[in-house]
Design an enzyme around this catalytic site. Sequence first.
Site, PDB file in Angstrom:
ATOM      1  N   LYS A 297       0.852  -1.182   0.000  1.00 14.65           N
ATOM      2  CA  LYS A 297       0.000   0.000   0.000  1.00 14.65           C
ATOM      3  C   LYS A 297       0.893   1.239   0.000  1.00 14.65           C
ATOM      4  O   LYS A 297       1.886   1.298   0.720  1.00 14.65           O
ATOM      5  CB  LYS A 297      -0.906  -0.023   1.229  1.00 14.65           C
ATOM      6  N   SER A 369      -9.515   2.366   2.198  1.00 12.22           N
ATOM      7  CA  SER A 369      -8.273   2.946   1.684  1.00 12.22           C
ATOM      8  C   SER A 369      -7.246   1.909   1.247  1.00 12.22           C
ATOM      9  O   SER A 369      -6.338   2.230   0.482  1.00 12.22           O
ATOM     10  CB  SER A 369      -7.661   3.878   2.724  1.00 12.22           C
ATOM     11  N   SER A 393     -10.307   0.018   6.853  1.00  9.48           N
ATOM     12  CA  SER A 393      -9.583   0.137   5.583  1.00  9.48           C
ATOM     13  C   SER A 393      -9.078  -1.187   5.039  1.00  9.48           C
ATOM     14  O   SER A 393      -8.664  -1.262   3.880  1.00  9.48           O
ATOM     15  CB  SER A 393      -8.403   1.101   5.736  1.00  9.48           C
TER      16      SER A 393
END
Length: 678
Positions: A297, A369, A393
């Site tokens: 990420k 996210s 997330s």
Amino acid sequence: MKDATLSGVFWGWTTDVSSATGPVTVINHDSQADTMVAPPITTCDPTIRPCLLTRGPLPRTRTCAPLLLLLGLTVSLTVANPSCESSVSMVRNCKQLWKILDRKVSVPRRRITTSPSNITQTELPDKTMEAKCLQSMFELIDSGFFNETKIQEIANGATEMNLPIYRTNRKLVATNNGGLENPSPLVFNASWNREVPRAQAKRFNYPSISRVRLPRDEEDIAFMSVLELGELIKTKQVTSKELVRIYLTRLKRYNHVLESVVTYTEELAYKQAKEADDLLSQGTYLGPLHGIPYGLKDIIAVPGYKTTWGSTSFKDQILDIEAWVYKRLKASGAVLVAKLVTGSLAYDDIWFGGRTRNPWNIEEFSTGSSAGPAASTSAGMVPFAIGSETAGSMTYPAARCGVTAFRPTFGSVGRTGVMSLSESLDKLGPFCRTAADCAVVLDAIKGKDPEDLSSREIAFEDPFSVDITKLTVGYTKDADMKVVEVLGSKGVNMVPFELNYTVDSVQGILNFTMNVDMLAHFDEWQRTGQEDLYEAQDQWPVELRRARVVTAVDYIQAQRARGKLIREVEKSFTVDAFIGNVTDWEKVCMGNLVGLPVLVIPTCFKNISEPPTKSCRRRTTINAGIYAPPERDHIALALGMAYQSVTDAHKKRPPIDDLGPDDSIPNPPRAIIPPRRL
């Protein structure tokens, strides 16, 4: 300048004071009236009257009267001099700010009055003066950079959102003085010794996988598990370099549709792959992640590559930091092939390059996210990826995209080099194909990070060695009963269960904690107006503006309420684990506040609502969450492995190449899907 009349409440007094020296009538509610002399007080000239807060000159004239309010003095002025009208009217209308902060002024005891003959009252429009008053008060907390529109938005949002949370938390934990009850879980450690000796934590005993053969079709290779790919590399049926080529090809092929990749780390990937292949040829095998490609990420820093945080403000940022989790994976022989999408500043699925889609229904967005890690793993673009969670997330995109993901116990994975939202909430964890793969990745990345004061060396038990027949597992009313039935058939003692607690402000506590912490980390971003560049204006900009008026006292009360929640959940958690809805917002907030580990597993698929054709192959994923107490991560993983050993939902592949006859993705979509708001 001309003198004025000051009236208000000051430490239990209600006063009307003439600024000119002379006789003043004092009305004492407890005794007869007498006479006293009031000293001269001017209200606007900073060179004459010292600031009551700092005892020094006032920085600007329009903050004089509102300053008195912060000292518990409710003030109203009437003057003949028009130059003071702004202070007069601002003070009349400053009750609005106190409503935002949920503060009240003390009851008056003594009244001082005067009636100077030369003073007249000037009336100004209430709304205009209310805005000016609020602007002045924001300057007192060094936040004068907000315009009137944003200030009014903050006032409305604080009234609607903040005040109920203030009051609920006070009722929960602040009715008794002295701090003898309900301590905050945020504690101070005075030790200077960060180099905590690593415990001799045992590595997990991975299952032996035999008879794994290299498929002819590269897509079949792409959807193999980490353990299967590891066996192929160990037995030299495939090289790390060949795997890197396969996954980079898929990343580039599907990214234009899914918008899940920020940066390809192609040069680094081939370099690390060569190192892995060379080590193996020399007889050194680092374990099941040796030579396995993966993605990070894009809030996780890797030297030499952009770490954009998904934000326009930081899209060209390169951090000369090697994140702890990246170090751990590199030491395990894993090969980084891409930096994957994070929602802008780790909020939802919108980023500076677009909006990440769900491979199972690419008209739909991935939500959460950790959108890039979820979508890329689901589409077979990487075998596994590292995401993060502060509040949903990981759980939301894993559920939407139909992958297995594991949010571990808070503190089990170090966060140095990772963008921070909240030090007491942020967690890193893996997105994989299987629960077994999640266990393998967790084994590689867990451990004490010397620079992350919240990280710990947790002696996890081996999830591959758990006897699940000795476990008692609960299931809530919203649990997927298929999971309950399968685990029951495997010998697990399944019982109805509900997690009970009295704290009814769980969602508000999480929002306060996350938003205030986030604002502390992005204070300059807000102050310099970079929030106006943010990709989704109804997300962080609104939340962080509202966080600006959360008082320190109410933040601490929220942490005390959080401590009460933690203790009540601990007392109520009477089973070894429980099965429940993984996207229920209350459970998401509770689990993150308490630090519970949870495994997300896909259980089945159903047709999408309103399919464009009868033969449409797009699907909606059905999921379950397996929750365990803190530091009992192995229980959740073991139960997930048991379930997946006799089911196949985790092996299904999304229809990104074949949507079905006469099906295509409309552009623009038929229905606008709004971004998720916390």
